[in-house]
Design an enzyme around this catalytic site. Structure first.
Site, short mmCIF file in Angstrom:
data_model
loop_
_atom_site.label_atom_id
_atom_site.label_comp_id
_atom_site.label_asym_id
_atom_site.label_seq_id
_atom_site.Cartn_x
_atom_site.Cartn_y
_atom_site.Cartn_z
N SER A 124 0.83 -1.20 0.00
CA SER A 124 0.00 0.00 0.00
C SER A 124 0.87 1.25 0.00
O SER A 124 1.99 1.24 0.55
CB SER A 124 -0.85 -0.03 1.28
OG SER A 124 -1.41 1.24 1.51
N TYR A 148 -1.71 -0.99 10.96
CA TYR A 148 -1.97 -1.52 9.61
C TYR A 148 -0.79 -1.23 8.69
O TYR A 148 -0.24 -2.13 8.05
CB TYR A 148 -3.25 -0.89 9.02
CG TYR A 148 -3.40 -1.16 7.53
CD1 TYR A 148 -3.70 -2.43 7.05
CD2 TYR A 148 -3.21 -0.14 6.59
CE1 TYR A 148 -3.82 -2.68 5.69
CE2 TYR A 148 -3.32 -0.38 5.24
CZ TYR A 148 -3.63 -1.65 4.79
OH TYR A 148 -3.72 -1.89 3.43
N LYS A 152 2.13 -3.79 6.85
CA LYS A 152 2.51 -3.84 5.42
C LYS A 152 4.02 -3.66 5.28
O LYS A 152 4.66 -4.36 4.49
CB LYS A 152 1.78 -2.74 4.63
CG LYS A 152 0.30 -2.97 4.48
CD LYS A 152 0.02 -4.14 3.54
CE LYS A 152 -1.45 -4.52 3.52
NZ LYS A 152 -1.72 -5.78 2.81
N PHE A 217 -13.32 15.36 6.04
CA PHE A 217 -12.37 15.50 7.15
C PHE A 217 -11.36 16.61 6.89
O PHE A 217 -10.21 16.34 6.54
CB PHE A 217 -11.66 14.16 7.39
CG PHE A 217 -12.58 13.00 7.71
CD1 PHE A 217 -13.69 13.18 8.55
CD2 PHE A 217 -12.35 11.74 7.19
CE1 PHE A 217 -14.53 12.11 8.85
CE2 PHE A 217 -13.19 10.67 7.50
CZ PHE A 217 -14.28 10.86 8.32
N GLY A 293 -4.13 11.33 11.73
CA GLY A 293 -3.29 10.44 10.93
C GLY A 293 -3.36 10.69 9.44
O GLY A 293 -2.57 10.15 8.68
P1 NAD Z 1 -11.01 -6.94 1.28
O1 NAD Z 1 -11.21 -6.94 2.74
O2 NAD Z 1 -12.18 -6.69 0.40
O3 NAD Z 1 -10.34 -8.33 0.82
C1 NAD Z 1 -9.50 -9.08 1.66
C2 NAD Z 1 -9.98 -10.51 1.65
O4 NAD Z 1 -9.13 -11.29 2.47
C3 NAD Z 1 -11.40 -10.67 2.19
O5 NAD Z 1 -12.18 -11.40 1.26
C4 NAD Z 1 -11.23 -11.45 3.50
O6 NAD Z 1 -12.31 -12.30 3.76
C5 NAD Z 1 -9.93 -12.18 3.23
N1 NAD Z 1 -9.15 -12.50 4.44
C6 NAD Z 1 -8.83 -11.67 5.49
N2 NAD Z 1 -8.08 -12.34 6.39
C7 NAD Z 1 -7.90 -13.60 5.91
C8 NAD Z 1 -7.21 -14.74 6.37
N3 NAD Z 1 -6.56 -14.72 7.53
N4 NAD Z 1 -7.24 -15.85 5.61
C9 NAD Z 1 -7.91 -15.89 4.44
N5 NAD Z 1 -8.59 -14.84 3.94
C10 NAD Z 1 -8.57 -13.70 4.67
O7 NAD Z 1 -9.83 -5.91 0.97
P2 NAD Z 1 -9.31 -5.31 -0.42
O8 NAD Z 1 -9.67 -3.89 -0.47
O9 NAD Z 1 -9.71 -6.20 -1.53
O10 NAD Z 1 -7.76 -5.38 -0.16
C11 NAD Z 1 -6.96 -6.47 -0.59
C12 NAD Z 1 -5.53 -6.26 -0.15
O11 NAD Z 1 -5.05 -5.02 -0.69
C13 NAD Z 1 -5.35 -6.16 1.37
O12 NAD Z 1 -4.15 -6.82 1.70
C14 NAD Z 1 -5.23 -4.68 1.61
O13 NAD Z 1 -4.47 -4.39 2.75
C15 NAD Z 1 -4.51 -4.20 0.35
N6 NAD Z 1 -4.76 -2.79 0.04
C16 NAD Z 1 -6.04 -2.33 -0.08
C17 NAD Z 1 -6.28 -0.97 -0.33
C18 NAD Z 1 -7.69 -0.45 -0.42
O14 NAD Z 1 -7.85 0.77 -0.32
N7 NAD Z 1 -8.70 -1.27 -0.64
C19 NAD Z 1 -5.20 -0.10 -0.50
C20 NAD Z 1 -3.91 -0.60 -0.39
C21 NAD Z 1 -3.69 -1.97 -0.13
N1 UFG Z 2 -12.36 11.30 3.64
C1 UFG Z 2 -13.38 12.15 4.03
N2 UFG Z 2 -14.50 11.60 4.54
C2 UFG Z 2 -14.69 10.26 4.69
C3 UFG Z 2 -13.63 9.39 4.29
C4 UFG Z 2 -12.49 9.95 3.77
O1 UFG Z 2 -13.25 13.37 3.91
O2 UFG Z 2 -15.74 9.82 5.18
C5 UFG Z 2 -11.15 11.88 3.04
C6 UFG Z 2 -9.88 11.58 3.80
O3 UFG Z 2 -9.66 12.56 4.78
C7 UFG Z 2 -8.83 11.60 2.69
C8 UFG Z 2 -9.60 11.08 1.47
O4 UFG Z 2 -10.97 11.27 1.76
O5 UFG Z 2 -8.43 12.93 2.42
C9 UFG Z 2 -9.35 9.62 1.18
O6 UFG Z 2 -9.60 8.87 2.36
P1 UFG Z 2 -9.73 7.26 2.34
O7 UFG Z 2 -10.03 6.83 3.71
O8 UFG Z 2 -10.65 6.84 1.25
O9 UFG Z 2 -8.27 6.80 1.87
P2 UFG Z 2 -6.84 7.03 2.54
O10 UFG Z 2 -5.99 7.68 1.51
O11 UFG Z 2 -6.94 7.66 3.86
O12 UFG Z 2 -6.37 5.54 2.79
C10 UFG Z 2 -6.51 4.52 1.79
C11 UFG Z 2 -6.68 3.17 2.48
C12 UFG Z 2 -5.42 2.79 3.20
C13 UFG Z 2 -4.27 2.86 2.26
C14 UFG Z 2 -4.17 4.21 1.61
C15 UFG Z 2 -3.08 4.26 0.59
O13 UFG Z 2 -7.73 3.20 3.40
O14 UFG Z 2 -5.53 1.48 3.67
O15 UFG Z 2 -5.40 4.53 0.96
O16 UFG Z 2 -3.23 3.23 -0.32
F1 UFG Z 2 -3.15 2.59 2.94
#
Ligand code: NAD
Ligand code: UFG
Length: 337
Positions: A124, A148, A152, A217, A293
């Protein structure tokens, strides 16, 4: 080529499974359904014309992984499984380190036991902490501000050490920026449980009438309109990045790191406007305090992935919001139970 997709029933994993099938590969999903519903399998089949094999299992269960890797003659693993809510990670650090760090170590141990040596890991942009400047390249310093992000970063470091000791492995760390949107059919999308933590799922739930207003926010950041700026990337582009990594890197042993982003920053207000245009709905909002944060701005320099993987994000902000709205309006309550 058979690909084990841990977390393949989740948001990014399920879209990646569709693109794997499109690319002629065979995904095998390994997911404990902690944050997903089995109905996603029907939707993958509907959209891609093929139902992926599904194993309900936990990545901390080595014997289940070994069995899956062997039975399905797996060539590569994409590791999405993990927990991802920043706020929750502060309350439950042990659960986050156990799922994300321990889960990855068990997975790699299982892969080693059966001789599978190709791994793509979901990292991430959070590993860049509060970057000194934008756009962010892969060589920027890394840091973490919450459990979190630290999980990573720890996994990245463990995998780097492991690859160094095992140079015949191919390990790719993909650092995602902000994935949004859904499959263009509207059959698949993001289905957060409870109150969404992220901006776009919250905005879509306001548009569909599940929530009254969006809380923004902070509007006093040093950005053009004062709201936070992020690099939003269409989930289908992100999925394609994984296909490119599998195709281009499987014969290049080593540890590879790529940013997957568009290279463009959009503010919260930009996203609200784009969503209003796509949905034809007004999104009422209130400006509230900054979220602890949060950083002011964050966007990628994706040129390394462009050059090495032949991959670039092609879908526009309008595609992200149009497809996101299609999913939300067709499935106001998400996937069926
Ligand atoms: P998600 O929660 O939709 O998908 C994760 C999946 O993993 C879920 O289906 C959950 O049931 C499964 N899971 C969780 N723990 C498990 C375990 N111990 N064993 C087996 N399965 C398990 O999340 P996502 O948004 O699809 O994210 C996928 C990956 O990408 C994650 O590792 C997340 O940290 C990373 N990531 C996501 C974002 C984002 O904004 N969505 C950004 C950066 C990185
Ligand atoms: N925001 C709002 N209101 C909300 C939610 C978010 O104003 O209800 C704002 C936040 O302050 C930020 C922007 O929208 O400025 C994006 O916020 P998100 O929570 O959608 O995303 P972040 O960039 O904070 O974080 C996301 C994932 C993290 C990941 C990161 C970088 O949640 O897990 O992107 O990949 F690490």
């Amino acid at each position: 080529m058979n690909v084990l997709v841990t977390g393949g029933a989740g948001y990014i994993g399920s879209h990646t499974c569709v693109q794997l099938i499109e690319a002629g590969m065979t995904p095998v999903i390994f997911d404990n359904l902690y944050n997903a519903k089995a109905a996603v399998l029907d939707r993958i089949e509907k959209v891609a014309g093929k139902r992926p094999e599904f194993i309900q299992g936990d990545v901390r269960d080595k014997s289940a992984l070994v069995a899956a890797l062997k039975t399905h003659d797996i060539h590569s693993v994409i590791h999405f499984a993990g927990l991802k809510a920043v706020g929750e990670s502060v309350e439950k650090p042990l659960e986050y380190y156990d799922n994300n760090v321990n889960g990855t170590l068990v997975l790699v141990d299982a892969m080693r036991a059966v001789g599978v040596k190709h791994l793509v890991f979901s990292s991430s942009a959070t590993v860049y902490g509060d970057p000194a400047s934008v756009p962010i390249t892969e060589s920027f310093p890394t840091s973490a501000t919450n459990p979190y992000g630290r999980s990573k970063l720890m996994v990245e470091e463990c995998l780097t050490d492991f690859q160094k000791a095992n140079p015949e492995w191919t390990i790719t760390l993909l650092r995602y920026f902000n994935p949004v949107g859904s499959h263009p059919t509207g059959e698949m999308g993001e289905d957060p449980q409870g109150i969404p933590n992220n901006l776009m799922p919250f905005v879509s739930q306001v548009a569909v009438g599940r929530r009254d207003f969006l809380s923004i926010f902070g509007n006093d950041y040093p950005t053009p309109d004062g709201t936070g700026v992020r690099d939003y990337i269409h989930v289908m582009d992100l999925a394609d990045g994984h296909i490119a990594a599998l195709k281009r890197l499987n014969h290049r042993k080593g540890l590879h790191i790529y940013n997957l982003g568009t290279g463009n920053g959009s503010s919260v207000l930009d996203m609200v406007k784009a969503f209003e245009l796509a949905s034809g709905k007004q999104i009422p909002y209130k400006i509230v305090d900054r979220r602890p944060g949060d950083i002011a701005e964050c966007w990628a320099d994706p040129s390394k992935a462009n050059k090495d993987l032949g991959w670039a994000a092609t879908r526009s902000l309008q595609d992200m919001t149009t497809d996101g709205w299609k999913w939300q309006s067709l499935n106001p309550e998400g996937y069926p139970e």
